[in-house]
Scaffold this active site. Structure first.
Site, PDB file in Angstrom:
ATOM      1  N   GLN A  18       0.800  -1.225   0.000  1.00 53.48           N
ATOM      2  CA  GLN A  18       0.000   0.000   0.000  1.00 53.48           C
ATOM      3  C   GLN A  18       0.833   1.276   0.000  1.00 53.48           C
ATOM      4  OE1 GLN A  18      -2.715  -1.656   3.318  1.00 53.48           O
ATOM      5  NE2 GLN A  18      -4.083  -0.387   2.116  1.00 53.48           N
ATOM      6  N   ARG A  75       3.699   0.022  13.022  1.00 56.91           N
ATOM      7  CA  ARG A  75       3.429  -1.301  12.478  1.00 56.91           C
ATOM      8  C   ARG A  75       3.530  -1.231  10.957  1.00 56.91           C
ATOM      9  NH1 ARG A  75      -2.091  -3.874  11.068  1.00 56.91           N
ATOM     10  NH2 ARG A  75      -1.401  -5.946  10.472  1.00 56.91           N
ATOM     11  N   HIS A 119       1.052  -9.275   4.701  1.00 58.19           N
ATOM     12  CA  HIS A 119      -0.113  -8.404   4.536  1.00 58.19           C
ATOM     13  C   HIS A 119      -0.556  -8.497   3.067  1.00 58.19           C
ATOM     14  CE1 HIS A 119      -2.226  -4.748   6.475  1.00 58.19           C
ATOM     15  NE2 HIS A 119      -2.816  -4.916   5.299  1.00 58.19           N
ATOM     16  N   GLU A 165      -5.094 -10.338   8.919  1.00 55.23           N
ATOM     17  CA  GLU A 165      -6.461 -10.584   8.473  1.00 55.23           C
ATOM     18  C   GLU A 165      -6.633 -11.775   7.529  1.00 55.23           C
ATOM     19  OE1 GLU A 165      -7.994  -6.933   6.844  1.00 55.23           O
ATOM     20  OE2 GLU A 165      -7.931  -5.908   8.765  1.00 55.23           O
ATOM     21  N   ASN A 294      -7.986  -6.024  14.226  1.00 54.29           N
ATOM     22  CA  ASN A 294      -8.305  -4.881  13.371  1.00 54.29           C
ATOM     23  C   ASN A 294      -9.814  -4.714  13.396  1.00 54.29           C
ATOM     24  OD1 ASN A 294      -5.610  -4.890  12.751  1.00 54.29           O
ATOM     25  ND2 ASN A 294      -5.862  -5.529  10.615  1.00 54.29           N
ATOM     26  N   TYR A 296     -13.165  -2.080  12.453  1.00 55.69           N
ATOM     27  CA  TYR A 296     -13.615  -0.890  11.739  1.00 55.69           C
ATOM     28  C   TYR A 296     -15.074  -0.527  11.923  1.00 55.69           C
ATOM     29  CZ  TYR A 296      -9.138  -0.628   9.328  1.00 55.69           C
ATOM     30  OH  TYR A 296      -7.802  -0.482   9.055  1.00 55.69           O
ATOM     31  N   GLU A 368      -5.287  -2.131  14.056  1.00 55.54           N
ATOM     32  CA  GLU A 368      -5.828  -1.197  13.063  1.00 55.54           C
ATOM     33  C   GLU A 368      -7.197  -0.708  13.526  1.00 55.54           C
ATOM     34  OE1 GLU A 368      -6.233  -2.525   8.973  1.00 55.54           O
ATOM     35  OE2 GLU A 368      -4.230  -3.411   9.015  1.00 55.54           O
ATOM     36  N   TRP A 414      -5.048   3.276  11.753  1.00 59.13           N
ATOM     37  CA  TRP A 414      -4.896   3.042  10.313  1.00 59.13           C
ATOM     38  C   TRP A 414      -5.439   4.264   9.611  1.00 59.13           C
ATOM     39  CZ3 TRP A 414      -2.372  -0.624   7.612  1.00 59.13           C
ATOM     40  CH2 TRP A 414      -2.508  -0.537   6.213  1.00 59.13           C
ATOM     41  N   GLU A 421      -5.580   1.941  -1.371  1.00 57.12           N
ATOM     42  CA  GLU A 421      -6.610   1.208  -0.639  1.00 57.12           C
ATOM     43  C   GLU A 421      -7.138   0.040  -1.493  1.00 57.12           C
ATOM     44  OE1 GLU A 421      -7.504   0.924   2.407  1.00 57.12           O
ATOM     45  OE2 GLU A 421      -9.291  -0.262   2.026  1.00 57.12           O
ATOM     46  N   TRP A 422      -6.230  -0.836  -1.896  1.00 58.03           N
ATOM     47  CA  TRP A 422      -6.573  -2.088  -2.567  1.00 58.03           C
ATOM     48  C   TRP A 422      -7.506  -1.861  -3.757  1.00 58.03           C
ATOM     49  CZ3 TRP A 422      -2.823  -4.935  -0.941  1.00 58.03           C
ATOM     50  CH2 TRP A 422      -2.373  -4.822   0.369  1.00 58.03           C
TER      51      TRP A 422
HETATM   52  C1  PNW Z   1      -7.887  -3.721   6.281  1.00 59.40           C
HETATM   53  N1  PNW Z   1     -13.852  -5.920   5.222  1.00 59.40           N
HETATM   54  O1  PNW Z   1      -8.618  -4.177   5.173  1.00 59.40           O
HETATM   55  C2  PNW Z   1      -6.430  -3.886   5.907  1.00 59.40           C
HETATM   56  O2  PNW Z   1      -5.633  -4.520   6.869  1.00 59.40           O
HETATM   57  C3  PNW Z   1      -5.784  -2.640   5.402  1.00 59.40           C
HETATM   58  O3  PNW Z   1      -4.736  -2.970   4.535  1.00 59.40           O
HETATM   59  C4  PNW Z   1      -6.834  -1.748   4.740  1.00 59.40           C
HETATM   60  O4  PNW Z   1      -6.294  -0.640   4.096  1.00 59.40           O
HETATM   61  C5  PNW Z   1      -7.792  -1.339   5.844  1.00 59.40           C
HETATM   62  O5  PNW Z   1      -8.318  -2.426   6.540  1.00 59.40           O
HETATM   63  C6  PNW Z   1      -8.959  -0.475   5.326  1.00 59.40           C
HETATM   64  O6  PNW Z   1      -9.739  -1.172   4.402  1.00 59.40           O
HETATM   65  C7  PNW Z   1      -9.926  -4.583   5.241  1.00 59.40           C
HETATM   66  O7  PNW Z   1     -14.504  -5.978   4.166  1.00 59.40           O
HETATM   67  C8  PNW Z   1     -10.635  -4.653   4.042  1.00 59.40           C
HETATM   68  O8  PNW Z   1     -14.392  -6.255   6.302  1.00 59.40           O
HETATM   69  C9  PNW Z   1     -11.929  -5.091   4.034  1.00 59.40           C
HETATM   70  C10 PNW Z   1     -12.531  -5.464   5.215  1.00 59.40           C
HETATM   71  C11 PNW Z   1     -11.839  -5.411   6.417  1.00 59.40           C
HETATM   72  C12 PNW Z   1     -10.530  -4.959   6.414  1.00 59.40           C
END
Ligand code: PNW
Length: 460
Positions: A18, A75, A119, A165, A294, A296, A368, A414, A421-422
């Site tokens: 990233q 990290r 990662h 993850e 992690n 969110y 995160e 994070w 962002e992927w």
């Molecule tokens: C994480 N979901 O990704 C990753 O560890 C990071 O690299 C990324 O940038 C960050 O969170 C924000 O997206 C995720 O769909 C991607 O639940 C998708 C999910 C969770 C985490």
């Protein structure tokens, strides 16, 4: 301002693909993410990590920004194909040198490195030639790679995270196919998850047998999980929320804390769920010195014995609906981030307490937490008030959880800077530093300045 325990770890996080760029420099070979991102229409605007934040060349500048923020810990992840371009065999000394220099630079400013070994950027050769995470031999390849990292960096790195993850790798990479390697399958996610867990176990075994005594470090895994709140208080919805958490986090944490997959998964999936050998069980049981999390967001969970798949998330946040039969939804009243992820700090507190109760209160680190917003520079400033509110809310939730006995020992925001962002590309801005991708300039946001104050107030 809220006060955390004296030895609380304040950090920020990134990952190799990233931010690094220099995708074909310094002897690095492609990973599955380079190939995926260079395949038409897999990422927003066909964006890729060839250059990203150019951290490979600008790491000194970045570490200085971290020091200025008062970070105690950083990290980051190692790109496997920078260390072993083919994922096996010869070591690329230029790659070793890069991470060695980065580690030294961090230590110069008393910033503790927390290193993730994987990662998501699997060396492409391991995928094309060896079937990647589907091949049981991957545990040996991963073990050898981990061994190289322990032996070269372990004199200075004392905090290791094997995998980031594995749920995302399995579900987004092999069920939904929205992440590399882009496969859509009903059974592969369970096979891949099994090999991810075995690989984690193998790396930890090597660390403990060969390095722990002399290097005196800790090693663990980072899992991701959202909170699942029962939509109603009917027994069916309460059970659905519990099942959703078991299919999400229990899938990866139960084998480590109890030696096997959750009963709900074994009952439902039968032979579709691989079985651990006695040797694997023993290897996995107790294989994490800490609980890396992690976190969110939060969604409601309701029982859905039949009917259409009710997943409602950009990233298919439920995972294999047919197997779980849990319908996920958000309250339209909830605020959401630019990812459409609901902002619900109370869910963070509930999840932390769920982990405490289920896994006997392990030492826990949030590795995160953060949010994407469409930050804009106005007169040289970024007023990311929403992110500040988000972080304030989630840190307050952490504080309450600690008050209720959760053994939370650290928090990594994070991300350190906006990055790739992927599948969603560069438009999704998670960073507390703003990245101008044309000039590669980094500008602190309001949230960074606030975070700096929090760290200072909680300093020692
Ligand atoms: C994480 N979901 O990704 C990753 O560890 C990071 O690299 C990324 O940038 C960050 O969170 C924000 O997206 C995720 O769909 C991607 O639940 C998708 C999910 C969770 C985490």
């Amino acid at each position: 301002m809220i006060h955390f325990p004296k030895d609380f770890i304040w950090g920020s996080a990134t990952s190799s693909y990233q931010i690094e760029g220099a995708a074909s420099e310094g002897g690095r070979a492609w990973s599955i993410w380079d190939a995926f991102a260079h395949t038409p229409d897999r990422t927003a605007n066909n964006e890729h990590g060839d250059m990203a934040c150019d951290h490979y060349h600008r790491y000194k500048e970045d570490v200085k920004l971290m020091a200025d923020l008062g970070l105690k810990a950083y990290r980051f992840s190692i790109s496997w194909s920078r260390i072993q371009p083919d994922g096996q065999g010869a070591v690329n000394e230029e790659g070793i040198q890069f991470y060695s220099d980065l580690i030294d630079e961090l230590l110069k400013y008393n910033i503790t490195p927390w290193v993730t070994l994987y990662h998501w950027d699997l060396p492409l050769a391991l995928h094309t030639e060896k079937d990647g995470w589907l091949n049981p031999e991957i545990a040996d390849y991963f073990g050898t790679y981990a061994d190289i990292c322990f032996s070269r960096f372990g004199d200075r790195v004392k905090n290791w995270i094997t995998l980031n993850e594995p749920w995302v790798v399995s579900i987004l990479g092999y069920a939904d196919g929205v992440f590399a390697p882009g496969r859509k399958s009903k059974d592969e996610p369970y096979l891949v998850a099994h090999q991810l867990l075995r690989s984690h176990g193998k790396a930890v075994k090597i660390y403990r047998e060969k390095y722990e005594k002399t290097q005196q470090g800790t090693i663990g895994i980072t899992n991701n999980c959202d909170w699942r709140e029962p939509l109603t208080d009917t027994p069916e919805d309460v059970a659905a929320a519990q099942k959703a958490l078991e299919f999400f986090l229990g899938w990866f944490a139960d084998p480590i804390y109890f030696g096997d997959y959750p009963k709900s998964m074994r009952d439902k999936l039968g032979d579709r769920l691989p079985k651990f050998s006695e040797e694997d069980k023993e290897m996995l049981l107790g294989s994490s010195d800490f609980f890396g999390l992690n976190h969110y967001t939060t969604l409601y969970a309701a029982d859905a014995p039949s009917g259409p798949a009710a997943e409602n998330n950009v990233y298919g946040n439920g995972g294999i609906f047919e197997d779980q039969r849990v319908a996920l939804s958000a309250d339209p009243e909830w605020k959401t981030t630019a990812m459409q992820w609901p902002v619900a700090p109370w869910g963070c507190q509930k999840l932390l307490e769920w982990i405490k109760d289920r896994y006997q209160n392990p030492p826990l680190y949030i590795t995160e937490n953060g949010c994407a917003y469409n930050d804009e520079i106005v007169n040289g400033e970024i007023k990311d008030t929403e992110r500040l509110d988000f972080l304030n809310g989630y840190l307050s939730a952490c504080h309450k959880a600690i008050g209720n006995g959760v053994n939370l020992k650290g928090y990594f925001v994070w991300s350190f800077m906006d990055n790739f962002e992927w599948a969603l590309g560069y438009s999704k801005r998670f960073g507390i530093h703003y990245m101008d991708y044309e000039t590669l300039e980094r500008t602190p946001k309001n949230s960074a300045l606030w975070f700096k104050e929090v760290i200072k107030e909680n300093g020692f």
